[in-house]
Design an enzyme around this catalytic site. Sequence first.
Site, PDB file in Angstrom:
ATOM      1  N   LYS A  24       0.841  -1.203   0.000  1.00 30.52           N
ATOM      2  CA  LYS A  24       0.000   0.000   0.000  1.00 30.52           C
ATOM      3  C   LYS A  24       0.878   1.256   0.000  1.00 30.52           C
ATOM      4  CE  LYS A  24      -3.899  -0.367   1.998  1.00 30.52           C
ATOM      5  NZ  LYS A  24      -4.791  -0.699   3.089  1.00 30.52           N
ATOM      6  N   ARG A  94      -3.721   2.853   8.191  1.00 31.29           N
ATOM      7  CA  ARG A  94      -3.978   1.636   7.417  1.00 31.29           C
ATOM      8  C   ARG A  94      -2.781   0.706   7.432  1.00 31.29           C
ATOM      9  NH1 ARG A  94      -7.965   2.680   3.203  1.00 31.29           N
ATOM     10  NH2 ARG A  94      -8.915   4.680   3.638  1.00 31.29           N
ATOM     11  N   GLY A 103      -8.088  -7.437   3.990  1.00 29.92           N
ATOM     12  CA  GLY A 103      -8.972  -7.532   5.145  1.00 29.92           C
ATOM     13  C   GLY A 103      -8.407  -8.313   6.324  1.00 29.92           C
ATOM     14  N   MET A 105      -5.752  -7.516   8.214  1.00 29.16           N
ATOM     15  CA  MET A 105      -5.227  -6.694   9.307  1.00 29.16           C
ATOM     16  C   MET A 105      -6.130  -5.477   9.493  1.00 29.16           C
ATOM     17  SD  MET A 105      -1.162  -6.968   8.773  1.00 29.16           S
ATOM     18  CE  MET A 105      -1.196  -6.592   7.055  1.00 29.16           C
ATOM     19  N   ARG A 340      -3.061  -1.427  -6.281  1.00 30.14           N
ATOM     20  CA  ARG A 340      -2.266  -2.642  -6.086  1.00 30.14           C
ATOM     21  C   ARG A 340      -2.562  -3.593  -7.234  1.00 30.14           C
ATOM     22  NH1 ARG A 340      -5.780  -4.810  -0.916  1.00 30.14           N
ATOM     23  NH2 ARG A 340      -7.761  -4.770  -1.988  1.00 30.14           N
ATOM     24  N   HIS A 458     -15.802  -8.801   0.350  1.00 27.56           N
ATOM     25  CA  HIS A 458     -14.799  -9.662   0.955  1.00 27.56           C
ATOM     26  C   HIS A 458     -14.917 -11.101   0.461  1.00 27.56           C
ATOM     27  CE1 HIS A 458     -13.646 -12.360   4.312  1.00 27.56           C
ATOM     28  NE2 HIS A 458     -12.559 -11.622   4.258  1.00 27.56           N
ATOM     29  N   ARG A 564      -0.040 -47.025 -12.983  1.00 26.00           N
ATOM     30  CA  ARG A 564      -0.022 -47.976 -11.862  1.00 26.00           C
ATOM     31  C   ARG A 564      -0.897 -49.179 -12.249  1.00 26.00           C
ATOM     32  NH1 ARG A 564      -0.303 -42.788  -8.772  1.00 26.00           N
ATOM     33  NH2 ARG A 564       1.254 -42.815  -7.097  1.00 26.00           N
ATOM     34  N   ARG A 620       4.280 -49.391 -14.743  1.00 27.04           N
ATOM     35  CA  ARG A 620       4.917 -49.927 -13.537  1.00 27.04           C
ATOM     36  C   ARG A 620       4.290 -51.262 -13.171  1.00 27.04           C
ATOM     37  NH1 ARG A 620       4.251 -46.977  -7.907  1.00 27.04           N
ATOM     38  NH2 ARG A 620       2.250 -48.026  -8.021  1.00 27.04           N
ATOM     39  N   GLU A 751      12.820 -45.159  -5.088  1.00 26.60           N
ATOM     40  CA  GLU A 751      11.916 -44.777  -3.998  1.00 26.60           C
ATOM     41  C   GLU A 751      12.312 -45.440  -2.686  1.00 26.60           C
ATOM     42  OE1 GLU A 751       7.886 -45.973  -4.872  1.00 26.60           O
ATOM     43  OE2 GLU A 751       8.515 -47.882  -5.721  1.00 26.60           O
ATOM     44  N   SER A 770      13.013 -43.289 -12.222  1.00 23.28           N
ATOM     45  CA  SER A 770      11.916 -42.366 -11.903  1.00 23.28           C
ATOM     46  C   SER A 770      11.788 -42.308 -10.382  1.00 23.28           C
ATOM     47  CB  SER A 770      10.617 -42.851 -12.532  1.00 23.28           C
ATOM     48  OG  SER A 770       9.574 -41.997 -12.136  1.00 23.28           O
ATOM     49  N   GLY A 772      10.214 -42.069  -7.009  1.00 19.08           N
ATOM     50  CA  GLY A 772       8.907 -42.210  -6.362  1.00 19.08           C
ATOM     51  C   GLY A 772       8.988 -41.412  -5.070  1.00 19.08           C
ATOM     52  N   THR A 773       8.696 -40.130  -5.190  1.00 19.84           N
ATOM     53  CA  THR A 773       8.951 -39.251  -4.042  1.00 19.84           C
ATOM     54  C   THR A 773       7.952 -39.444  -2.908  1.00 19.84           C
ATOM     55  OG1 THR A 773       7.873 -37.572  -5.372  1.00 19.84           O
ATOM     56  CG2 THR A 773      10.265 -37.428  -5.174  1.00 19.84           C
ATOM     57  N   ASN A 774       6.852 -40.160  -3.165  1.00 17.26           N
ATOM     58  CA  ASN A 774       5.935 -40.448  -2.051  1.00 17.26           C
ATOM     59  C   ASN A 774       6.615 -41.399  -1.078  1.00 17.26           C
ATOM     60  OD1 ASN A 774       4.043 -39.027  -3.540  1.00 17.26           O
ATOM     61  ND2 ASN A 774       3.137 -40.859  -4.436  1.00 17.26           N
ATOM     62  N   ASP A 775       7.087 -42.524  -1.622  1.00 19.87           N
ATOM     63  CA  ASP A 775       7.748 -43.498  -0.744  1.00 19.87           C
ATOM     64  C   ASP A 775       9.088 -42.985  -0.239  1.00 19.87           C
ATOM     65  OD1 ASP A 775       6.141 -45.834  -0.303  1.00 19.87           O
ATOM     66  OD2 ASP A 775       6.203 -46.125  -2.477  1.00 19.87           O
ATOM     67  N   CYS A 838       7.692 -39.174 -10.264  1.00 20.26           N
ATOM     68  CA  CYS A 838       6.280 -39.514 -10.482  1.00 20.26           C
ATOM     69  C   CYS A 838       5.485 -39.538  -9.173  1.00 20.26           C
ATOM     70  CB  CYS A 838       6.163 -40.841 -11.216  1.00 20.26           C
ATOM     71  SG  CYS A 838       6.871 -42.225 -10.318  1.00 20.26           S
ATOM     72  N   TYR A 858      11.982 -35.024 -16.508  1.00 18.38           N
ATOM     73  CA  TYR A 858      10.550 -34.715 -16.630  1.00 18.38           C
ATOM     74  C   TYR A 858       9.858 -34.898 -15.282  1.00 18.38           C
ATOM     75  CZ  TYR A 858       9.733 -39.723 -16.446  1.00 18.38           C
ATOM     76  OH  TYR A 858       9.707 -41.017 -16.022  1.00 18.38           O
TER      77      TYR A 858
HETATM   78  C1  PEP Z   1       5.828 -42.947  -5.096  1.00 22.86           C
HETATM   79  O1  PEP Z   1       6.130 -43.685  -4.154  1.00 22.86           O
HETATM   80  O2  PEP Z   1       6.174 -41.761  -5.172  1.00 22.86           O
HETATM   81  C2  PEP Z   1       5.011 -43.464  -6.197  1.00 22.86           C
HETATM   82  C3  PEP Z   1       4.775 -42.750  -7.260  1.00 22.86           C
HETATM   83  O3  PEP Z   1       4.472 -44.689  -6.050  1.00 22.86           O
HETATM   84  P1  PEP Z   1       3.159 -44.990  -5.186  1.00 22.86           P
HETATM   85  O4  PEP Z   1       2.591 -43.681  -4.773  1.00 22.86           O
HETATM   86  O5  PEP Z   1       2.265 -45.760  -6.066  1.00 22.86           O
HETATM   87  O6  PEP Z   1       3.718 -45.782  -4.076  1.00 22.86           O
HETATM   88 MG    MG Z   2       5.889 -45.797  -4.413  1.00 21.69          MG
END
Ligand code: PEP
Ligand code: MG
Length: 885
Positions: A24, A94, A103, A105, A340, A458, A564, A620, A751, A770, A772-775, A838, A858
């Site tokens: 502001k 203000r 809104g 603050m 703004r 708002h 999957r 997979r 993974e 690849s 597997g960032t979840n595991d 993935c 990727y």
């Molecule tokens: C993972 O582990 O990131 C993954 C893509 O495999 P899933 O989620 O099926 O275990």
């Molecule tokens: Mg996995």
Amino acid sequence: MAKLKSVYSFEEANSKNRMLLGGKGVGLSEMTRLKLSVPPGFTITTQVCNQYYENGRKLPKNVIPEVMRNITKIEKKTGKKWNSANNPLLVSVRSGAAISMPGMMDTILNLGLNDQTVLGLAKKTNNPRFTWDSYRRFIQLFGKVVFGVSDEKFDRVLDAAKKKQSVTNDSQLDVDSLKRVVTEYKKICENHTRRKFPSNPNEQLQLAVEAVFKSWMGERAIIYREKNNITRDIADGTAVNVVTMVFGNMGNNSATGVVFTRNGHNGKKEIEGEYLLNAQGEDVVAGVRTGNDISQLKTDMPKSYKELTNACHKLEKHFREVQDIEFTIEQGKFYLLQTRTAKMSAGALVKTSVEMVKENLINKDRALTRIPAQQLEALLHKTIDQNKVKGFERFAKGIAASPGAASGVAVFNVKRAIMMGENNKKVILLRRETKPEDVPAFFSSEGILTSQGGKSSHAAIVSRGMGKPCIVGCSDLKIDYDNNKCVANGITVLEGEPITINGSTGEVYIGNLPTVEPQVTKDFQTILSWAQSKKKLGVRANADTPDAAKLARKFGAQGIGLCRTERMFNATDRIGLFIDMIMAANVKQRKEILKKLGQLQKSDFIQILKAMEGYKVTIRLLDPPLHEFLPNPEDLMDKIYKNKNSEDLTETKKVLERAKELSEINPMMGHRGVRIGITYPEIYRMQITAVFEATVDLVKKNVNAKPQIMIPQVGSIAELNHIEDIYREVKSEIQKKYKMKINVNFGTMLEVVRACLTANEIAKTAEFFSFGTNDLTQAVFSFSREDVEGKFLPEYIEKELLETSPFQSIDVNGVGNLMKIGIKQGRAIKKDLEIGICGEHGGDPNSIKFCHSAGISYVSASPHRIPIAIIAAAQATINQKSKKI
Ligand code: PEP
Ligand code: MG
């Protein structure tokens, strides 16, 4: 660090320093420099806000004297006098952080009024009604913000005054009534604080400045920052702007309004907004009164309208961005109070990006980076299925304020909406109007519907920013909070009954109306094509069905990064067969059943590969533990117990035995992934054969199929080599059988922590990696991915032990470092090794930024997130480039 001044007048401020002056402050000083009509004022810096907290919530000594010197400067510029009984100077106080937090603050208006100055103002304006009305507004706002008095207490007094005078509107109250209200209001504050209401403007100003600083750490502001990931490097404290008051409520030649320089809803090049004659700014913003469309100002006040359009043009050109402007017209004189960057719907952002490039206002890089990738989700929202609308009753129609369709049960109470939303109930929040303290309920609701307010209210602004569907000003709707119901056009909806809102048209329906997938507009396609050619990262999809593959391709995916295969077994026509396979008495029997499953898998693969023709499709092999496909033992035992006399339970008992045999204490780290392939090689053999057979089928039909086989849960080269033997055998069998060369890449997921640490070994066999960032996240943190987000993680975030969930956004320092080891080792063996990601992180803009900088080939994301991933990948390229310069 050089000692910075605490207070800057609008003329002297270095308007580039947004972190110090807040958005502001920067807007006001830029407008002043552009010689636009801005009421004189000054900004107390965010640094002072931080010092205030460091000092144990006390202002540093030099601040108030500097503030007072600046008040003197304003006196000179305006000819008005502080605390004067003749021509009093009044100011607004203000908040304003580096990032706009609409809104969240506090702000105080009409500061400087007391029993003396009120007479001066009345004399000067010759309008005692307006003056006393301003005074009562000031006491209410000051009482609320500085002392924490609730609005209801003031409202009760105001309602009683209206009743006594037999009028319905605040604006009908006469001077005598207002004077009595002022006395009552002061008493309310005095009873609350047990002190006299401060009449000295110096004291008022100091208390107000402190209150604004306090509101930085208010609950609303903290929640807003948390939910919007506003960290200290983005906004560190709030500035305070002290601005000469100008009045939009000085009669019918005065007005106040808010406009966007382009339509914030659909992006059209037209000034969009609303104004109210004879009103103060908060009346428009709070949505208490529904404003007139801005186009009407052209007729009402042509001179001011011209000044407004000139200002819009000048500001857009200067900032090279669509602006959100607040203005006030005081007795025919036009003033700008704020400018703004406009918070627009995703559709409007896309359209204006394309158009501003055409107008040479911005370049393509800017066009891409100005769109928060996450917000595009709103464009990918489902819309109402127009073919099904006929069967549903249209209940009411309001103002379309934030696009997208949503269904849920009607809830009239903020707390209940939060509670129900947290319990995964789909909720539509219905309110007469919303206030900043209602924002937590926005997060837990699917959509918002208000009976009052306009497009700048708002509810509208906050919903749009969040990408939630919203309808405002639905005046047909009579909401009865006491009885938890609403009525419109003779139809009653009780709390808990389903309704559907269409935030794109303003229509409200009874019941859960079916929705359809979104359409990508021409402008969106243009933006996506710019992003496609800018980005370095590939973007593929996590898709397990032909439909998902088609949708992903339509959204711009260039391949499938994760199919999957187990999801195919879960389909209703297959699960029985799959259970039979698990229950098979011996390998021979299992192989018989696998043959049938192989045929089904082959036809699935054919369809998916066809839908992604020309692009790689990573298939997979089976990952989850087998027991996940069986009914759970408790249910089976229950069934056996309940039917002990009535049914033949031999089969159920057999399944129970097998389920018990397969059950594990820690299945996530158990018999899954490659470990199944090793112990039940016939399963993986069937899947590998199905991939090859499908490819043969397609190659024969000249379809350019590009499958690759990916092995999950690999932790060592020995495991991968073991499966590679099967792959090689199948490959040579099929090639021999069909007398053709078939190319199917063989790779692995990374993974398991050990796989990342021994990636140089694994890369000898794997043709691609690849992540597997979840595991991987689960393993790195030792956090159960299934449990933590519903258990302790929210508290970790609240207590700032974690910034966000590591399952949503890659933990760069932990998981990210491990990934870097894997990438480095893998590419040391194969220079051009394709390495993707993935996990769910593949669709998260911050994680995409990391992937770009780490040299990933990727990202793979769910179909609905593909456009987000494409834009985020382009932004990563552009931002990295601009950093290098
Ligand atoms: C993972 O582990 O990131 C993954 C893509 O495999 P899933 O989620 O099926 O275990
Ligand atoms: Mg996995």
